[in-house]
Design a protein around this motif. Structure first.
Motif, PDB file in Angstrom:
ATOM      1  N   TYR A  82      47.308  44.916  45.431  1.00  0.00           N
ATOM      2  CA  TYR A  82      46.789  43.600  45.058  1.00  0.00           C
ATOM      3  C   TYR A  82      45.938  42.972  46.157  1.00  0.00           C
ATOM      4  O   TYR A  82      46.305  42.987  47.323  1.00  0.00           O
ATOM      5  N   LEU A  83      44.829  42.393  45.736  1.00  0.00           N
ATOM      6  CA  LEU A  83      44.006  41.580  46.622  1.00  0.00           C
ATOM      7  C   LEU A  83      44.682  40.230  46.824  1.00  0.00           C
ATOM      8  O   LEU A  83      44.755  39.707  47.926  1.00  0.00           O
ATOM      9  N   SER A  84      45.201  39.681  45.744  1.00  0.00           N
ATOM     10  CA  SER A  84      45.923  38.413  45.782  1.00  0.00           C
ATOM     11  C   SER A  84      47.134  38.527  44.865  1.00  0.00           C
ATOM     12  O   SER A  84      47.019  38.317  43.653  1.00  0.00           O
ATOM     13  N   PRO A  85      48.309  38.849  45.430  1.00  0.00           N
ATOM     14  CA  PRO A  85      49.507  38.972  44.582  1.00  0.00           C
ATOM     15  C   PRO A  85      49.843  37.667  43.858  1.00  0.00           C
ATOM     16  O   PRO A  85      50.302  37.694  42.715  1.00  0.00           O
ATOM     17  N   ALA A  86      49.605  36.529  44.500  1.00  0.00           N
ATOM     18  CA  ALA A  86      49.944  35.244  43.877  1.00  0.00           C
ATOM     19  C   ALA A  86      49.087  34.992  42.636  1.00  0.00           C
ATOM     20  O   ALA A  86      49.560  34.383  41.674  1.00  0.00           O
ATOM     21  N   GLY A  88      47.553  37.536  40.995  1.00  0.00           N
ATOM     22  CA  GLY A  88      47.568  38.753  40.181  1.00  0.00           C
ATOM     23  C   GLY A  88      46.243  39.499  40.157  1.00  0.00           C
ATOM     24  O   GLY A  88      45.941  40.188  39.185  1.00  0.00           O
ATOM     25  N   ILE A  89      45.475  39.410  41.219  1.00  0.00           N
ATOM     26  CA  ILE A  89      44.176  40.093  41.284  1.00  0.00           C
ATOM     27  C   ILE A  89      44.336  41.392  42.058  1.00  0.00           C
ATOM     28  O   ILE A  89      44.710  41.382  43.224  1.00  0.00           O
ATOM     29  N   LYS A  90      44.068  42.501  41.392  1.00  0.00           N
ATOM     30  CA  LYS A  90      44.112  43.813  42.047  1.00  0.00           C
ATOM     31  C   LYS A  90      42.745  44.128  42.649  1.00  0.00           C
ATOM     32  O   LYS A  90      41.727  43.605  42.214  1.00  0.00           O
ATOM     33  N   PHE A  91      42.747  44.995  43.645  1.00  0.00           N
ATOM     34  CA  PHE A  91      41.478  45.428  44.230  1.00  0.00           C
ATOM     35  C   PHE A  91      40.606  46.106  43.176  1.00  0.00           C
ATOM     36  O   PHE A  91      39.384  45.966  43.191  1.00  0.00           O
ATOM     37  N   SER A  92      41.235  46.812  42.247  1.00  0.00           N
ATOM     38  CA  SER A  92      40.471  47.502  41.205  1.00  0.00           C
ATOM     39  C   SER A  92      39.846  46.531  40.208  1.00  0.00           C
ATOM     40  O   SER A  92      38.938  46.895  39.473  1.00  0.00           O
ATOM     41  N   ASP A  93      40.308  45.268  40.180  1.00  0.00           N
ATOM     42  CA  ASP A  93      39.738  44.261  39.277  1.00  0.00           C
ATOM     43  C   ASP A  93      38.452  43.627  39.822  1.00  0.00           C
ATOM     44  O   ASP A  93      37.721  42.985  39.071  1.00  0.00           O
ATOM     45  N   VAL A  94      38.206  43.797  41.106  1.00  0.00           N
ATOM     46  CA  VAL A  94      37.042  43.157  41.732  1.00  0.00           C
ATOM     47  C   VAL A  94      35.802  44.014  41.459  1.00  0.00           C
ATOM     48  O   VAL A  94      35.781  45.198  41.771  1.00  0.00           O
ATOM     49  N   PRO A  95      34.754  43.411  40.876  1.00  0.00           N
ATOM     50  CA  PRO A  95      33.541  44.181  40.590  1.00  0.00           C
ATOM     51  C   PRO A  95      32.763  44.501  41.864  1.00  0.00           C
ATOM     52  O   PRO A  95      33.034  43.958  42.926  1.00  0.00           O
ATOM     53  N   HIS A  96      31.782  45.359  41.714  1.00  0.00           N
ATOM     54  CA  HIS A  96      30.932  45.745  42.840  1.00  0.00           C
ATOM     55  C   HIS A  96      29.860  44.701  43.087  1.00  0.00           C
ATOM     56  O   HIS A  96      29.498  43.935  42.211  1.00  0.00           O
ATOM     57  N   GLY A  97      29.333  44.708  44.311  1.00  0.00           N
ATOM     58  CA  GLY A  97      28.173  43.911  44.657  1.00  0.00           C
ATOM     59  C   GLY A  97      28.420  42.420  44.670  1.00  0.00           C
ATOM     60  O   GLY A  97      29.522  41.945  44.950  1.00  0.00           O
ATOM     61  N   ILE A  98      27.396  41.687  44.329  1.00  0.00           N
ATOM     62  CA  ILE A  98      27.417  40.231  44.421  1.00  0.00           C
ATOM     63  C   ILE A  98      28.375  39.609  43.407  1.00  0.00           C
ATOM     64  O   ILE A  98      28.829  38.479  43.589  1.00  0.00           O
ATOM     65  N   ALA A  99      28.713  40.322  42.364  1.00  0.00           N
ATOM     66  CA  ALA A  99      29.656  39.809  41.368  1.00  0.00           C
ATOM     67  C   ALA A  99      31.049  39.606  41.964  1.00  0.00           C
ATOM     68  O   ALA A  99      31.847  38.836  41.428  1.00  0.00           O
ATOM     69  N   ALA A 100      31.341  40.266  43.082  1.00  0.00           N
ATOM     70  CA  ALA A 100      32.650  40.118  43.727  1.00  0.00           C
ATOM     71  C   ALA A 100      32.834  38.736  44.344  1.00  0.00           C
ATOM     72  O   ALA A 100      33.967  38.305  44.560  1.00  0.00           O
ATOM     73  N   VAL A 104      36.835  36.938  44.431  1.00  0.00           N
ATOM     74  CA  VAL A 104      37.684  36.846  45.627  1.00  0.00           C
ATOM     75  C   VAL A 104      38.078  35.382  45.823  1.00  0.00           C
ATOM     76  O   VAL A 104      37.216  34.500  45.813  1.00  0.00           O
ATOM     77  N   PRO A 105      39.370  35.101  46.005  1.00  0.00           N
ATOM     78  CA  PRO A 105      39.810  33.716  46.198  1.00  0.00           C
ATOM     79  C   PRO A 105      39.254  33.112  47.494  1.00  0.00           C
ATOM     80  O   PRO A 105      38.887  33.826  48.427  1.00  0.00           O
TER      81      PRO A 105
END
Length: 120
Positions: A82-86, A88-100, A104-105
């Motif tokens: 998880y990128l942010s367990p609180a 519920g954002i997984k690293f695999s949920d984050v898109p590539h490039g500027i869309a990220a 990201v919180p």
């Protein structure tokens, strides 16, 4: 073309393309151009300013290379978990490039900013 060049650089003559300067013997000077300084930033011959600009150029080049690696690597590798367990954002949920940027919180961006500030 040449009018704008003359307005911005004060010359369109050979001295713009083949300047004689104090840095003709520096690393990176190559024939047939020699020391190429089209904006005349090193025209004063100040060695301290030249060294500072060269160091800044190397630093910016390294930052750009890291940015490219940071843009390419996520295409082939994602951290597990998880990128942010609180939230519920997984690293695999984050898109590539500027869309990220939007995924990201704020706390994550603050951590990145603090790390870069410390690293600087």
């Amino acid at each position: 073309g040449m009018v704008a060049q003359n307005a911005f650089l004060s010359t369109t003559g050979p001295e713009m393309w083949f300047p004689s300067g104090a840095f003709e013997g520096e690393l990176g000077v190559q024939a047939p151009v020699g020391f190429w300084d089209p904006l005349g930033l090193a025209a004063d011959g100040d060695a301290d300013n030249f060294r500072r600009r060269r160091a800044v150029e190397l630093k910016h080049g390294r930052i750009c290379m890291l940015a490219c690696v940071g843009y390419i690597v996520p295409e082939y590798f994602r951290w597990p978990g998880y990128l942010s367990p609180a939230q519920g954002i997984k690293f695999s949920d984050v898109p590539h490039g500027i869309a990220a940027v939007t995924k990201v919180p704020l706390e994550g961006w603050l951590q990145i900013g603090l790390f870069l500030g410390h690293y600087e």
